[in-house]
Design a protein around this motif. Structure first.
Motif, PDB file in Angstrom:
ATOM      1  N   ASP A  66     -34.023 144.840 -36.286  1.00 34.10           N
ATOM      2  CA  ASP A  66     -34.633 144.785 -34.951  1.00 34.10           C
ATOM      3  C   ASP A  66     -33.563 144.737 -33.862  1.00 34.10           C
ATOM      4  OD1 ASP A  66     -37.105 144.764 -36.219  1.00 34.10           O
ATOM      5  OD2 ASP A  66     -37.416 142.607 -35.934  1.00 34.10           O
ATOM      6  N   LEU A  67     -32.507 143.974 -34.091  1.00 33.81           N
ATOM      7  CA  LEU A  67     -31.410 143.870 -33.131  1.00 33.81           C
ATOM      8  C   LEU A  67     -30.752 145.230 -32.899  1.00 33.81           C
ATOM      9  CD1 LEU A  67     -29.486 142.067 -31.412  1.00 33.81           C
ATOM     10  CD2 LEU A  67     -28.108 141.797 -33.496  1.00 33.81           C
ATOM     11  N   GLU A 103     -33.099 147.202 -30.736  1.00 39.43           N
ATOM     12  CA  GLU A 103     -33.167 146.667 -29.367  1.00 39.43           C
ATOM     13  C   GLU A 103     -31.910 146.969 -28.569  1.00 39.43           C
ATOM     14  OE1 GLU A 103     -34.033 142.475 -29.664  1.00 39.43           O
ATOM     15  OE2 GLU A 103     -35.829 142.889 -30.876  1.00 39.43           O
ATOM     16  N   LYS A 104     -30.752 146.878 -29.208  1.00 37.05           N
ATOM     17  CA  LYS A 104     -29.483 147.131 -28.523  1.00 37.05           C
ATOM     18  C   LYS A 104     -29.235 148.620 -28.310  1.00 37.05           C
ATOM     19  CE  LYS A 104     -27.938 143.012 -27.836  1.00 37.05           C
ATOM     20  NZ  LYS A 104     -27.674 142.539 -26.472  1.00 37.05           N
ATOM     21  N   ARG A 156     -28.593 135.982 -32.950  1.00 35.97           N
ATOM     22  CA  ARG A 156     -29.942 136.403 -33.331  1.00 35.97           C
ATOM     23  C   ARG A 156     -30.440 135.615 -34.542  1.00 35.97           C
ATOM     24  NH1 ARG A 156     -33.662 140.698 -32.606  1.00 35.97           N
ATOM     25  NH2 ARG A 156     -32.703 140.642 -30.548  1.00 35.97           N
TER      26      ARG A 156
END
Length: 161
Positions: free
Chosen positions: A39-40, A43-44, A125
């Motif tokens: 997910d990170l 998102e990034k 995170r």
């Protein structure tokens, strides 16, 4: 800037001392932690490429990757936090997020800052340490993200030849 100075830590980025592909890991992880990393990355907006063997595929859910048959090829996720720095995640086990970086790409203060920022993003995170060990020497971290300090710190005495 990551807080570490290149001149103080360059021994940990020496290919002869560390190997060219040191092991970076998040111990005591879970499938949920793996999913948080995926997910990170999304998102990034970091460029990434997921593959199983020679097949490039869309990034699946962590649960699907980690529940593959024991004899299946180990999938990998290539992530570029910047165009010239690559991290290769390998889905060996659900209890440890692990990836390699190429020390040839991490030379100098600017690249060190990118690397520390990447470790910090993952560590924040997950709320867990992110540790870098010499290649093939897991369990002996030289530096890593410290959750309580909220930064990347040196974890070993400087290495010498």
């Amino acid at each position: 800037m990551c807080g570490l100075l290149w001149d103080d830590v360059k021994c940990f980025f020496d290919l002869d001392l560390m190997g060219s592909l040191p092991d970076v890991r998040v111990p005591n992880a879970s499938v949920e932690d793996w999913q948080s990393v995926l997910d990170l990355v999304a998102e990034k907006g970091w460029e990434c490429q997921y593959s199983e063997g020679e097949s490039v595929l869309p990034v699946p859910r962590a649960e699907a990757v980690l529940s593959r048959p024991a004899n299946a090829q180990c999938p990998e996720l290539r992530v570029w936090p910047t165009a010239d720095v690559l991290a290769i995640f390998r889905f060996h086990a659900d209890d440890e997020v692990d990836f390699d970086v190429d020390l040839r790409e991490l030379q100098g203060q600017a690249r060190l800052d990118v690397f520390c920022g990447f470790l910090r993003e993952i560590g924040r995170r997950l709320g867990k340490p992110v540790l870098m060990d010499p290649e093939g020497d897991s369990g002996h971290p030289v530096l890593g993200f410290d959750v309580e300090a909220d930064r990347v710190v040196v974890l070993a005495d400087p290495l010498v030849r």
